[in-house]
Design a protein around this motif. Structure first.
Motif, mmCIF file in Angstrom:
data_model
loop_
_atom_site.group_PDB
_atom_site.id
_atom_site.type_symbol
_atom_site.label_atom_id
_atom_site.label_comp_id
_atom_site.label_asym_id
_atom_site.label_seq_id
_atom_site.Cartn_x
_atom_site.Cartn_y
_atom_site.Cartn_z
ATOM 1 N N ALA A 314 0.871 -1.304 -0.073
ATOM 2 C CA ALA A 314 -0.096 -0.064 0.081
ATOM 3 C C ALA A 314 0.947 1.314 0.033
ATOM 4 C CB ALA A 314 -1.013 -0.016 1.146
ATOM 5 N N PHE A 315 1.871 1.036 0.677
ATOM 6 C CA PHE A 315 2.818 2.312 0.929
ATOM 7 C C PHE A 315 3.574 2.545 -0.438
ATOM 8 C CE2 PHE A 315 4.985 5.363 3.061
ATOM 9 C CZ PHE A 315 4.544 5.522 4.172
ATOM 10 N N ALA A 316 3.877 1.510 -1.008
ATOM 11 C CA ALA A 316 4.643 1.378 -2.364
ATOM 12 C C ALA A 316 3.526 2.218 -3.392
ATOM 13 C CB ALA A 316 5.127 0.064 -2.862
ATOM 14 N N GLN A 317 2.545 1.978 -3.219
ATOM 15 C CA GLN A 317 1.549 2.195 -4.227
ATOM 16 C C GLN A 317 1.583 4.136 -4.143
ATOM 17 O OE1 GLN A 317 0.006 0.712 -6.348
ATOM 18 N NE2 GLN A 317 -0.835 2.477 -7.364
ATOM 19 N N LEU A 318 1.756 4.743 -3.077
ATOM 20 C CA LEU A 318 1.787 5.928 -2.945
ATOM 21 C C LEU A 318 3.176 6.275 -3.601
ATOM 22 C CD1 LEU A 318 0.233 6.745 0.458
ATOM 23 C CD2 LEU A 318 -0.812 6.501 -1.436
ATOM 24 N N TYR A 319 4.177 5.826 -3.550
ATOM 25 C CA TYR A 319 5.452 6.177 -4.057
ATOM 26 C C TYR A 319 5.140 6.046 -5.641
ATOM 27 C CZ TYR A 319 8.568 7.306 -0.117
ATOM 28 O OH TYR A 319 9.135 8.231 0.498
ATOM 29 N N ARG A 320 4.530 4.997 -6.176
ATOM 30 C CA ARG A 320 4.654 4.747 -7.476
ATOM 31 C C ARG A 320 3.658 5.849 -8.169
ATOM 32 N NH1 ARG A 320 2.701 -1.116 -9.911
ATOM 33 N NH2 ARG A 320 0.683 -0.593 -9.269
ATOM 34 N N ASP A 321 2.594 6.212 -7.496
ATOM 35 C CA ASP A 321 1.584 7.254 -7.958
ATOM 36 C C ASP A 321 2.355 8.636 -7.751
ATOM 37 O OD1 ASP A 321 -0.365 5.385 -8.264
ATOM 38 O OD2 ASP A 321 -1.556 5.864 -6.739
ATOM 39 N N ALA A 322 3.098 8.968 -6.831
ATOM 40 C CA ALA A 322 3.770 9.948 -6.717
ATOM 41 C C ALA A 322 4.910 10.093 -7.886
ATOM 42 C CB ALA A 322 4.799 10.053 -5.509
ATOM 43 N N LEU A 342 -3.650 9.539 -5.331
ATOM 44 C CA LEU A 342 -2.552 9.846 -4.571
ATOM 45 C C LEU A 342 -2.943 11.004 -3.587
ATOM 46 C CD1 LEU A 342 0.502 9.811 -3.886
ATOM 47 C CD2 LEU A 342 0.727 11.537 -5.507
ATOM 48 N N ALA B 17 9.170 0.813 0.255
ATOM 49 C CA ALA B 17 8.168 1.097 -0.322
ATOM 50 C C ALA B 17 8.627 2.002 -1.434
ATOM 51 C CB ALA B 17 7.166 2.340 0.454
ATOM 52 N N CYS B 23 10.477 2.498 -9.140
ATOM 53 C CA CYS B 23 10.403 3.737 -9.500
ATOM 54 C C CYS B 23 11.186 4.713 -8.872
ATOM 55 C CB CYS B 23 9.090 4.310 -9.436
ATOM 56 S SG CYS B 23 7.683 3.388 -9.850
ATOM 57 N N TRP B 24 11.864 4.365 -7.975
ATOM 58 C CA TRP B 24 13.018 5.213 -7.273
ATOM 59 C C TRP B 24 14.136 4.693 -6.809
ATOM 60 C CZ3 TRP B 24 11.084 10.448 -6.708
ATOM 61 C CH2 TRP B 24 9.640 10.601 -7.101
ATOM 62 N N THR B 126 -0.929 6.180 3.946
ATOM 63 C CA THR B 126 -0.792 4.684 3.567
ATOM 64 C C THR B 126 -1.879 3.997 3.191
ATOM 65 O OG1 THR B 126 0.754 4.644 5.283
ATOM 66 C CG2 THR B 126 0.555 2.564 3.933
ATOM 67 N N GLY B 129 -3.585 3.610 -0.115
ATOM 68 C CA GLY B 129 -2.940 2.959 -1.021
ATOM 69 C C GLY B 129 -3.405 1.331 -1.398
ATOM 70 N N TYR B 130 -4.178 1.000 -0.381
ATOM 71 C CA TYR B 130 -4.799 -0.587 -0.551
ATOM 72 C C TYR B 130 -5.808 -0.449 -1.657
ATOM 73 C CZ TYR B 130 -2.931 -1.996 3.925
ATOM 74 O OH TYR B 130 -2.102 -2.526 4.964
ATOM 75 N N ARG B 302 -0.442 -5.997 -7.667
ATOM 76 C CA ARG B 302 0.764 -6.654 -8.252
ATOM 77 C C ARG B 302 0.493 -8.012 -8.752
ATOM 78 N NH1 ARG B 302 1.519 -2.788 -4.718
ATOM 79 N NH2 ARG B 302 2.324 -0.905 -5.343
#
Lengths: 374, 374, 374, 374
Positions: A314-322, A342, B17, B23-24, B126, B129-130, B302
């Protein structure tokens, strides 16, 4: 990585898993038996070195000073053995998807090769990586359930309830039901082995004999889509195992129960944050990933209690969207629709409006306050 | 990254994340206000550029050709605003942990700054993001529950049920209950904002007034550890919110129910793979992450159905253990005990013994077979 | 019994409940304010003495040597008080459905009357009759959760989400939303009082002040269909209560959580065989009706562990079906279709075929046996 | 009733079940093979006619004008057949506890006798009396799951995990593990038959062959305490059945899954108010007793949605406690402690205080009100 090109499922999972703990960097690959797809896939992933052929990859990487430390093999089953041998010959460690091989003889040869070459050969039986599966094993080893008497394990799916392997649209179904690629064991090899492994992993026991029944429900299918077996263990324990890919309604229902002389354990991989421990005659205890204190579970835990496995995604999703929004902003284009959810500074401002209203209401004895918005 | 040095909790979560979706890349950081700790933390992480001071980091990175694209702010709350302003002044996008700031005025200034500078300012709530939280939002927006009538949201924890902030051993508790670092809202700011945000996110509504009650149960604590509020919405909807860090037994129990004129929704972040949808007068439907077909959920998914959020972490565990064993093998030392549960080629061989025994038993009409082992 | 004639809901429930433990025999009644319906209902139930008027019933029964021991009052709310007074004046004990009365003044007068006349006045707050609700209370009284800090109680239904009281088809909805019959409190009186009572029953605390919000969602409805309140207790505890009859998807969701300084409790009347007990920082324990050993739960338990509340009803179903089949057989007519699923001697024979096949297979080392059937 | 004297378990269950729907009155019995106990038990129950011997009872009752309509047989297994024959010879219908008899030959003779004498012979396989077990059967018959492919049934208990039959304290354990009283099948006859019957009842299929394994885990036990079997059905379906009385932690875990070509069903008798129905590839639907509309479930349902099976027992508890308090009041003695939790007029008064405070607070815009108590 060998295999895992565009359109494959498990290759992408391996790549995320490899990246998650920052222990691995993916630098080389023979991602497909089709040279063009191998090349395209490698480019999409930004791979440093792409090979058209895994044999070439094994020899070249083995010879390079900065060659790969290990190869991840994510091909269909029939290639596991030849690919693994080639890389082991080049002195490269192996991380291989399950099942190990398409026959016992093949598997034994791989084990001997790894032993003789003093190489690590990891087999990705994913479900034994869950913190609570490991905790269950630790409880059994510590005698917390007494001596094991009964093992019940099952793995039910329903995605092959119909002949989806026909027509070519479902590549997963096609190769997994083709004995030439998957080996003679269909459901048995694909998920029965997971059930078997998890039961052995947690119970710390392997059966010494069995009576089994394979069955193919879908007419025309060339491998089994259902298997059931009764098990006998050397210590007198009894067990049952079934696996099915035609169990209508089941998603990925791998479930294990182990009953000992003093307590029982239950684990369901669809709720991997929970392990049930119930003493004989007593009340069920719902052990959770974050609260168990055993070393094995701690070793495999990344986030605190109550933050379930999945929290990181879930956390990673925010990073991906950002990332998506920032790329778009830099490029002066609209952000992709998928990233629209986001949470941003505006959500933060509204949250602060809430906080200020609560502070004011509470300070005034709990009276009603309006939440001013521009 | 600013903050997140050794001993911090949320910094490590942000790093995983950020890495998960490739992505980062983390290249620079001012990981601690303590210069020595900042340096040590940066080395441990293999950071390319480490700064003792976030002001310096902002100006240097802003000036570099290859400066960072975005900064992740994971400091205690009181620093969110000054750090964010500094990086925005340097033209750098912001990814900030919640709560946004310690006052509404601070927050509004941040929002204005981001807007004026045309920078992305992501706030890491967070739980939105689910995949299924996003699906819930999508269902509401699509009118699947009719008009919203009732919103019930709660966030219960118990880790502050006792005065654990005293004595210095629990750094998390110490700063989160210190108004100078956390702001005037304790439980309210720490988790109440999450509850508020999730309710707003899913219901697509924000309340227009409230009556609230803050309370401090643990004697001597300097901030609230419990908050409860009643909510009124512009469309006539009613709601309640409570958050508590002294709710004995609760781990991280963020739960939301939204009832509309035609159906109700329920989501529990401790079981994030499930969303309950129940029509008025009808039967509950257990929507699962892998099977829902909405665009929002798909965007954030994913792995396939039945592979819960968390599956990737289990998988990653095998990769981590394999790395540990390979490092040990290369170094000629014993593998670390934590990695001993890695599944290897030997598990594969035993799995193949099982397969061959099943094939033989089944072929012989389901008779019993012993499983030969050397 | 006063009230409970044909078409009523709660009257039948009272009658089964009275019969179940063989403590009561129903001999007299004024089952309806409509004389013809009263008569017909009495005949259907085989009542010894039927009255057209409850005033007459009170005086006659009070005067008879073999008059009733107690009266069960199952009328709409507005009659509770006058009926109860009449019977108490006749020296007859009272068992009254909730809510007690339509105003506090009425209720206090009833309490005074019962006290002065030294009569038992039972009020049927059903949910406090569950073994595990009683066990929860006992745990609180025994200090097992420490001092109570937080009380969260809710009662959600959805059967009034639409204006079903219109049109006359739904008599339950009609009187329960008519202030003249139900009193000024709609949802509040009907189910809010249950929530309040259960919270007080288990926590052994009553709140000392509240802030509340009643709401009517369905246009034209004459009473509230939703209520929410915040509660303050004398010991500093805080709480919330909400009850709604428009919570789409909810059946009869009465749920209580009580958090103390050392542990928390959760009870859901829709799963009354389970009580959750979770120590602060610890693992949830799933207490079950049959396994808890407290005196209060034992007192209210009829069947052994694992036989859920409801087991007796399943059992009773077989007795009911058997009666139907026997009546039909005696009358020489076909058995009613509803009774066709009764298990009979033929099921028993087939079960014995199974047993004999198992005995034979097992004796022969687990080989396959066919199950011979004629 | 034959059997069911003091100290017996299932006799009391039969009596409550018989009484619940007001279809039966217990008037005669041979409650024990021990004459004194038979007499004392009959007196305790207020039985009109008590017999020392069931043979005598059969002939006398058969000859009386007002003789019993049916006999309930609740003896140990070995007496089922002779008792049933005796009553059938007297022209009396039979309601018999399971298992039917101790051998197939005995069972077939009973079936023939009942058929020849045109008598109803009900066998109390309790679990088929649950509304949702019946609904499951109805769904299968209606083709709602397609053709049945897989049947998985299990019945796990743990009360015989230790040799509790020794020492004489546990009479249930003693006779159920004594082949002379229970027959040659221990766990198999006691609960295996329930599992078998429920599977057949719901799937509407009986297996045509099986391979089975009986096992005795507790040293010295004279009957099996664990049984497992694989099943083959005439239509090609496959299945497994296991039953165990040594499955540590299990209470009374009878669970059934049936998978058809288009959907799957799951029923757990420990949560009898819920039936899971999941279409192939689709989302699980949680069917509840009160909301399903099938005729079979309706026929077996007494209370509305959300009032679980068990609600009637909670209600009955209040009636029982009220009786106890009234008896005590009449006798001028203290009410028994067990009845102290009866809700009374005083609870009602406090509930009205709550209602009035809510009405006042809400009318005043949701402001805080104190709840005045004397």
């Amino acid at each position: 990585m060998v295999g895992g090109g565009e359109g494959a499922f498990i290759g992408a999972v391996h790549r995320i898993a490899a990246r998650l703990d920052d222990c691995w960097e993916l630098v080389a690959g023979a991602l497909s038996s089709d040279a063009a797809r191998a090349q395209a896939s490698a480019e999409a992933l930004g791979l440093a070195r792409s090979y058209d052929d895994w044999r070439e990859m094994a020899s070249v990487e083995g010879a390079r000073e900065d060659g790969i430390d290990a190869v991840a093999i994510v091909t269909p089953n029939h290639l596991h053995a030849p690919v693994a041998h080639a890389f082991m010959e080049a002195g490269i460690h192996v991380i291989c998807d399950k099942p190990l091989a398409v026959s016992l003889a093949e598997g034994e040869a791989l084990a001997k090769h790894a032993r003789d070459a003093n190489l690590v050969f990891a087999l990705t039986h994913t479900y034994s990586g869950y913190p609570l599966a490991r905790h269950a094993r630790e409880l059994v080893e510590a005698g917390e359930i007494g001596e094991v008497r009964i093992v019940q394990v099952e793995y039910a799916q329903d995605w092959l309830a119909n002949p989806v392997e026909r027509g070519g649209a479902n590549r997963q179904a096609a190769w997994r039901t083709d004995p030439a690629l998957a080996g003679p064991a269909g459901c048995l090899g694909d998920i029965g082995t997971h059930a078997y492994q998890l039961a052995a992993f947690v119970s710390a026991l392997v059966p010494e004999s069995l009576a089994a029944e394979m069955h193919t429900f879908v007419p025309g299918r060339r491998v089994d889509d259902h298997v059931q077996a009764m098990l006998r263990y050397a210590n007198g324990a009894r067990g049952m195992l079934w696996a099915s890919q035609v169990a209508s309604g089941a998603e990925n229902a791998l479930r294990l129960r182990v009953y000992g002389t003093t307590a029982g354990l239950a684990f369901d991989q669809e709720e991997p944050n929970v392990l049930w421990f119930t003493p004989q005659g007593g009340e069920a205890q719902r052990l959770t990933r974050g609260r168990v204190t055993g070393a094995a579970a701690r070793h495999a835990t990344r986030v605190p209690p109550g933050h379930p496995e999945g929290y990181l995604e879930a956390f990673a999703q925010l990073y991906r969207d950002a990332a998506a929004q920032i790329h778009a902003r830099e490029a002066g284009v609209a952000a992709p629709p998928g990233s629209r959810l986001l949470t941003t500074v505006d959500d933060g401002v509204d949250g602060l409006r809430f906080i200020e209203a609560v502070l004011a209401s509470s300070a005034a004895g709990g009276t009603w306050r309006s939440i001013a918005r521009p």
